[in-house]
Design a protein around this motif. Structure first.
Motif, PDB file in Angstrom:
ATOM      1  N   LEU A  39       0.832  -1.200   0.000  1.00  0.00           N
ATOM      2  CA  LEU A  39       0.000   0.000   0.000  1.00  0.00           C
ATOM      3  C   LEU A  39       0.870   1.255   0.000  1.00  0.00           C
ATOM      4  O   LEU A  39       0.675   2.173  -0.807  1.00  0.00           O
ATOM      5  N   VAL A  40       1.864   1.267   0.901  1.00  0.00           N
ATOM      6  CA  VAL A  40       2.754   2.424   0.989  1.00  0.00           C
ATOM      7  C   VAL A  40       3.451   2.668  -0.346  1.00  0.00           C
ATOM      8  O   VAL A  40       3.511   3.792  -0.850  1.00  0.00           O
ATOM      9  N   LEU A  41       3.954   1.567  -0.939  1.00  0.00           N
ATOM     10  CA  LEU A  41       4.677   1.706  -2.206  1.00  0.00           C
ATOM     11  C   LEU A  41       3.763   2.243  -3.310  1.00  0.00           C
ATOM     12  O   LEU A  41       4.138   3.141  -4.066  1.00  0.00           O
ATOM     13  N   LEU A  42       2.530   1.696  -3.365  1.00  0.00           N
ATOM     14  CA  LEU A  42       1.608   2.122  -4.421  1.00  0.00           C
ATOM     15  C   LEU A  42       1.253   3.592  -4.258  1.00  0.00           C
ATOM     16  O   LEU A  42       1.226   4.351  -5.229  1.00  0.00           O
ATOM     17  N   VAL A  43       1.014   4.011  -2.998  1.00  0.00           N
ATOM     18  CA  VAL A  43       0.676   5.418  -2.756  1.00  0.00           C
ATOM     19  C   VAL A  43       1.854   6.296  -3.154  1.00  0.00           C
ATOM     20  O   VAL A  43       1.699   7.325  -3.818  1.00  0.00           O
ATOM     21  N   TRP A  44       3.037   5.860  -2.781  1.00  0.00           N
ATOM     22  CA  TRP A  44       4.254   6.614  -3.081  1.00  0.00           C
ATOM     23  C   TRP A  44       4.413   6.797  -4.594  1.00  0.00           C
ATOM     24  O   TRP A  44       4.691   7.882  -5.100  1.00  0.00           O
ATOM     25  N   ILE A  45       4.219   5.668  -5.333  1.00  0.00           N
ATOM     26  CA  ILE A  45       4.327   5.746  -6.796  1.00  0.00           C
ATOM     27  C   ILE A  45       3.308   6.744  -7.331  1.00  0.00           C
ATOM     28  O   ILE A  45       3.609   7.574  -8.196  1.00  0.00           O
ATOM     29  N   THR A  46       2.083   6.677  -6.790  1.00  0.00           N
ATOM     30  CA  THR A  46       1.025   7.562  -7.284  1.00  0.00           C
ATOM     31  C   THR A  46       1.365   9.017  -7.024  1.00  0.00           C
ATOM     32  O   THR A  46       1.060   9.894  -7.833  1.00  0.00           O
ATOM     33  N   VAL A  47       1.993   9.287  -5.880  1.00  0.00           N
ATOM     34  CA  VAL A  47       2.393  10.664  -5.583  1.00  0.00           C
ATOM     35  C   VAL A  47       3.423  11.139  -6.607  1.00  0.00           C
ATOM     36  O   VAL A  47       3.349  12.253  -7.130  1.00  0.00           O
ATOM     37  N   LEU A  48       4.366  10.272  -6.928  1.00  0.00           N
ATOM     38  CA  LEU A  48       5.398  10.646  -7.894  1.00  0.00           C
ATOM     39  C   LEU A  48       4.838  10.759  -9.308  1.00  0.00           C
ATOM     40  O   LEU A  48       5.285  11.554 -10.107  1.00  0.00           O
ATOM     41  N   ASN A  49       3.878   9.889  -9.584  1.00  0.00           N
ATOM     42  CA  ASN A  49       3.373   9.816 -10.947  1.00  0.00           C
ATOM     43  C   ASN A  49       1.872   9.531 -10.901  1.00  0.00           C
ATOM     44  O   ASN A  49       1.453   8.386 -10.954  1.00  0.00           O
ATOM     45  N   PRO A  50       1.041  10.589 -10.815  1.00  0.00           N
ATOM     46  CA  PRO A  50      -0.392  10.405 -10.586  1.00  0.00           C
ATOM     47  C   PRO A  50      -1.072   9.527 -11.624  1.00  0.00           C
ATOM     48  O   PRO A  50      -2.063   8.865 -11.309  1.00  0.00           O
ATOM     49  N   SER A  51      -0.546   9.478 -12.831  1.00  0.00           N
ATOM     50  CA  SER A  51      -1.246   8.694 -13.851  1.00  0.00           C
ATOM     51  C   SER A  51      -1.175   7.197 -13.559  1.00  0.00           C
ATOM     52  O   SER A  51      -1.907   6.413 -14.158  1.00  0.00           O
ATOM     53  N   PHE A  52      -0.314   6.805 -12.604  1.00  0.00           N
ATOM     54  CA  PHE A  52      -0.192   5.380 -12.272  1.00  0.00           C
ATOM     55  C   PHE A  52      -1.511   4.834 -11.727  1.00  0.00           C
ATOM     56  O   PHE A  52      -1.830   3.666 -11.892  1.00  0.00           O
ATOM     57  N   ALA A  53      -2.273   5.706 -11.050  1.00  0.00           N
ATOM     58  CA  ALA A  53      -3.497   5.242 -10.405  1.00  0.00           C
ATOM     59  C   ALA A  53      -4.638   5.044 -11.399  1.00  0.00           C
ATOM     60  O   ALA A  53      -5.675   4.504 -11.039  1.00  0.00           O
ATOM     61  N   GLU A  54      -4.447   5.451 -12.649  1.00  0.00           N
ATOM     62  CA  GLU A  54      -5.513   5.216 -13.632  1.00  0.00           C
ATOM     63  C   GLU A  54      -5.677   3.719 -13.847  1.00  0.00           C
ATOM     64  O   GLU A  54      -4.698   2.984 -13.876  1.00  0.00           O
ATOM     65  N   PRO A  55      -6.936   3.286 -13.998  1.00  0.00           N
ATOM     66  CA  PRO A  55      -7.180   1.834 -14.098  1.00  0.00           C
ATOM     67  C   PRO A  55      -6.359   1.179 -15.200  1.00  0.00           C
ATOM     68  O   PRO A  55      -5.831   0.083 -15.014  1.00  0.00           O
ATOM     69  N   GLY A  56      -6.255   1.836 -16.336  1.00  0.00           N
ATOM     70  CA  GLY A  56      -5.501   1.250 -17.440  1.00  0.00           C
ATOM     71  C   GLY A  56      -4.047   0.991 -17.063  1.00  0.00           C
ATOM     72  O   GLY A  56      -3.488  -0.078 -17.308  1.00  0.00           O
ATOM     73  N   GLN A  57      -3.428   1.981 -16.420  1.00  0.00           N
ATOM     74  CA  GLN A  57      -2.034   1.843 -15.985  1.00  0.00           C
ATOM     75  C   GLN A  57      -1.892   0.718 -14.960  1.00  0.00           C
ATOM     76  O   GLN A  57      -0.941  -0.064 -15.002  1.00  0.00           O
ATOM     77  N   LEU A  58      -2.858   0.675 -14.040  1.00  0.00           N
ATOM     78  CA  LEU A  58      -2.809  -0.370 -13.012  1.00  0.00           C
ATOM     79  C   LEU A  58      -2.877  -1.750 -13.655  1.00  0.00           C
ATOM     80  O   LEU A  58      -2.169  -2.675 -13.239  1.00  0.00           O
ATOM     81  N   MET A  59      -3.713  -1.867 -14.691  1.00  0.00           N
ATOM     82  CA  MET A  59      -3.828  -3.151 -15.377  1.00  0.00           C
ATOM     83  C   MET A  59      -2.497  -3.526 -16.031  1.00  0.00           C
ATOM     84  O   MET A  59      -2.079  -4.673 -16.010  1.00  0.00           O
ATOM     85  N   ARG A  60      -1.840  -2.527 -16.624  1.00  0.00           N
ATOM     86  CA  ARG A  60      -0.518  -2.775 -17.219  1.00  0.00           C
ATOM     87  C   ARG A  60       0.456  -3.266 -16.145  1.00  0.00           C
ATOM     88  O   ARG A  60       1.269  -4.150 -16.385  1.00  0.00           O
ATOM     89  N   PHE A  61       0.349  -2.627 -14.981  1.00  0.00           N
ATOM     90  CA  PHE A  61       1.221  -3.033 -13.868  1.00  0.00           C
ATOM     91  C   PHE A  61       0.957  -4.492 -13.495  1.00  0.00           C
ATOM     92  O   PHE A  61       1.891  -5.289 -13.363  1.00  0.00           O
TER      93      PHE A  61
END
Lengths: 369, 342
Positions: free
Chosen positions: A29-51
């Motif tokens: 959770l911490v890592l995902l939040v951190w990534i999202t702070v650095l790069n907000p587009s990571f939280a988009e569903p499409g990006q998450l699916m790629r992840f």
């Protein structure tokens, strides 16, 4: 459900998060939040699916490795098996789509056979699994490179590669649902189902205390061999995904055995067996990949990844080891009256039960390999 | 007394295996019209033994304590770099470079030991982690080979007494020292005790962390010696020389091949040297017969498993007799004993 029980279950969930068993979810959770702070587009569903698509092979391998580790063994041959399967797919399918299905069947059979050999040599010939799978790792990689002459061949037909790179398009909200995410979900569900069945219980029993399990009527050799077969099959599936995702190359899959073990250990599974949760193992794989993604976004040079990964796994395991100790006080030994040391009832209310359950000296933190 | 006879027996079995491998190898080599026992060939085998020998001696100590050291290949690489960079091709720097290399390695070993014994992290994970940290450092700091080694230091790796290379003599000398250390010193005995059963050792009043830390420090220092030897042979330091050699897994395989239990508590240095020799002979025979290099790995893998399979059968037979005679093993036998008692 009344208010009090909701509060209770919330606090219990909170407690689980700080325990070794659940700490990996907190880390993730911490890592995902951190990534999202650095790069907000990571939280988009499409990006998450790629992840998820990228993590899927690692997570599947970790699930397979979980079964072996929880039964008290190691599987070091997974990386070589992934490579072998990738090369087999490239060579046998070629550009002929019609061969996909038979070759897929052959790969699964081949994987199962490797697992069977690993398992039988470990259980019947009593060679430590570390050595068996180390030998298998050398032999498989050498064999496959000998077969191909050490050079990579072309990628297999696109139809086959779709498993790893394709998916369902135009899904509402998430836009793109990769096959590999679906496959991961199915495998995780199957793994949870396996763990809850008698097979999963006996697996943990065997890993915790082989003698007791045998007295309780567990067919130890078969349970352990099944674990090896499951792990080899998971390496096969990861290989199929990686053919699509990464293509055919003799270096695909290299180091996967250590990544898988790291992920499993991050998930709080104890090396030496007997303790662990398959969902946490899969979450360990996600946490590891999230860590790499984070380092990527943070602009850390890729060469430093290894160093940070090394530090993280030591810290994670040290955390879980010391917490276990604080909670159990190594139960049987230190609370036994013969020790001459005053037992501490406030710190350790569960130890008398543990004392009854585990004979002294059967399990130690370090001796399980 | 029983322990001593048992240890002797283990080593004798390894010795027989080695003699068997040598006989088969000699026959195979003679079929392609070469002499296995020629000076050149023996020198090749002994040279092949020395690097893995250093690493495996250290690994034996760690495995005796029921831990593992997966960081050795990176310690080897790091040591070769520190040595070569400190020497800068100048003779007067040799002593200082060797001391510095050994000190750094000892510090790494200390870190390994403290993480394993103090933080209770499984040896597999602790040393894998430390290895990754060093690997990351090496990959970040070095793009290729670095430093240079003076001619005088290169002689260590290149010269020999007759067919016996100096490096092998040093390796065997260290093996004698470590074997004496295990047999004569208190810490040496404690290594067997802690590896065999940490719980019982603690109840007997041992400081269980101490032998583990000492073993890890010695293992890293041994790996550093291997790195120094490689630097002397290559003439430069290389960031990949250790991982290319695969010394982590090969040294563990050699130790187990030599009859040391992976679970700790039983084993010997001479068995390990035998295991290393078996590998060296195998490699040499395959090179002389010009076996495909990929096929070599297949043969190596099969030999490791097959040899340990034959070996464990016997070893377990012995242990069983011992434990039934003592009749005291019921409380604290490690899992393997219990497995045998079926």
């Amino acid at each position: 459900m009344n208010e009090r029980s909701i509060g209770q279950s919330l606090s219990r969930a909170g407690l689980t998060l700080v325990r070794p068993r659940g700490a990996v979810f907190l880390l993730l959770l911490v890592l995902l939040v951190w990534i999202t702070v650095l790069n907000p587009s990571f939280a988009e569903p499409g990006q998450l699916m790629r992840f998820i698509q990228r993590v899927a092979p690692v997570a599947i391998v970790a699930i397979g490795q979980y079964f072996v580790i929880v039964s008290g063994e190691f599987d070091l041959s997974m990386g070589s098996l992934v490579t072998a399967q990738v090369v087999i797919a490239g060579n046998l399918i070629g550009q002929d789509d019609s061969r996909s299905i038979p070759v897929l069947g052959f790969m699964l059979l081949f994987g199962a056979l490797i697992g069977l050999i690993n398992g039988l040599v470990t259980t019947l010939l009593r060679v430590p699994s570390f050595i068996v799978t180390l030998g298998m790792m050398l032999a498989l990689l050498g064999g496959i490179l000998f077969w191909t002459g050490g050079a990579a061949t072309g990628n297999p037909a696109d139809g086959f590669r779709q498993i790893g790179r394709g998916g369902i398009r135009d899904v509402p909200i998430i836009d793109f649902l990769p096959w590999s995410a679906l496959l991961l979900a199915v495998i995780l569900a199957a793994a949870i189902w396996f763990s809850r069945r008698p097979f999963g219980k006996s697996l943990i029993a065997v890993g915790d205390n082989v003698t007791m399990a045998r007295y309780a009527g567990v067919r130890v050799w078969w349970v352990k061999t099944s674990a090896f077969i499951l792990s080899s099959l998971s390496a096969t599936v990861a290989g199929v995904l990686l053919v699509g995702y990464a293509g055919v190359h003799p270096s695909v899959g290299r180091g996967y055995e250590f990544i898988a073990i790291t992920a499993v250990v991050l998930g709080g599974v104890v090396l030496g067996g007997g303790r662990g949760w398959v969902v946490a193992a899969a979450a360990g794989a996600f946490a590891l990949e999230a860590l790499f993604t984070l380092l990527n976004f943070a602009g850390v040079p890729s060469t430093m990844r290894d160093a940070i990964q090394g530090g993280i796994i030591i810290l994670a395991v040290a955390y879980s080891a010391t917490t276990f100790r604080a909670r159990r006080r190594r139960g049987p030994l230190e609370t036994s009256p013969a020790m001459g040391k005053r037992p501490d009832p406030t710190l350790d209310p569960v130890s008398p039960a543990l004392q009854d359950r585990e004979p002294a000296g059967q399990r130690t933190d370090n001796g399980g390999i | 007394m029983t322990t001593r006879r048992l240890r002797l027996d283990n080593t004798v079995i390894v010795l027989f295996a080695l003699i068997g491998v040598i006989i088969i190898g000699a026959v195979l080599v003679s079929t392609v019209g070469r002499n296995f026992f020629s000076d050149g060939n023996i020198r090749d085998i002994l040279t092949g033994m020395s690097v893995l020998g250093f690493v495996a001696i250290g690994q034996t100590l760690v495995i005796l304590c029921a831990s593992l050291d997966l960081s050795v290949p990176y310690v080897v690489s790091l040591s070769s770099l520190i040595a070569a960079e400190t020497m800068q091709g100048r003779q007067e720097n040799i002593l200082w470079a060797v001391i510095l290399t050994l000190l750094v390695a000892a510090a790494i070993g200390l870190a390994n030991g403290v993480i394993v014994a103090g933080l209770k992290v499984n040896g597999f994970i602790a040393t894998l982690g430390v290895g990754l940290i060093i690997k990351g450092y090496l990959a970040t700091e070095y793009k290729g080979t670095a430093g240079s080694v003076p001619w005088e230091f290169q002689l260590v790796g290149a010269s020999g007494l007759g067919p016996v290379p100096i490096s092998t003599i040093i390796m065997v000398g260290l093996a004698v020292l470590v074997a004496l250390f295990l047999r004569k010193t208190r810490t040496g005995h404690h290594m067997f005790a802690v590896g065999g059963n940490p719980a019982v050792s603690r109840l007997s009043g041992l400081r269980t962390w101490q032998p583990v830390v000492v073993a890890h420090v010695m293992c890293s220092v041994m790996a550093a010696l291997a790195g120094l030897l490689l630097a002397s042979r290559l003439g430069v330091g290389s960031p990949t020389v250790g991982s290319q050699g695969g010394y982590d897994l090969l040294s563990i395989a050699a130790v187990v091949l030599g009859g040391t239990l992976l679970l700790g508590g039983r084993g010997s240095i001479w068995g390990t040297i035998g295991g290393v020799a078996i590998f060296a002979v195998l490699d040499n025979v395959m090179s002389v017969m010009q076996v495909n290099p990929f096929l070599k790995d297949v043969v190596r893998g099969i030999v490791i498993v097959a040899a340990v399979a034959i070996y464990t059968g016997r070893a377990i037979e012995r242990r069983r007799a011992r434990f039934s005679k003592d009749a005291s093993g019921s409380a604290g036998t490690p899992p393997v004993d219990a497995e045998v008692a079926r």
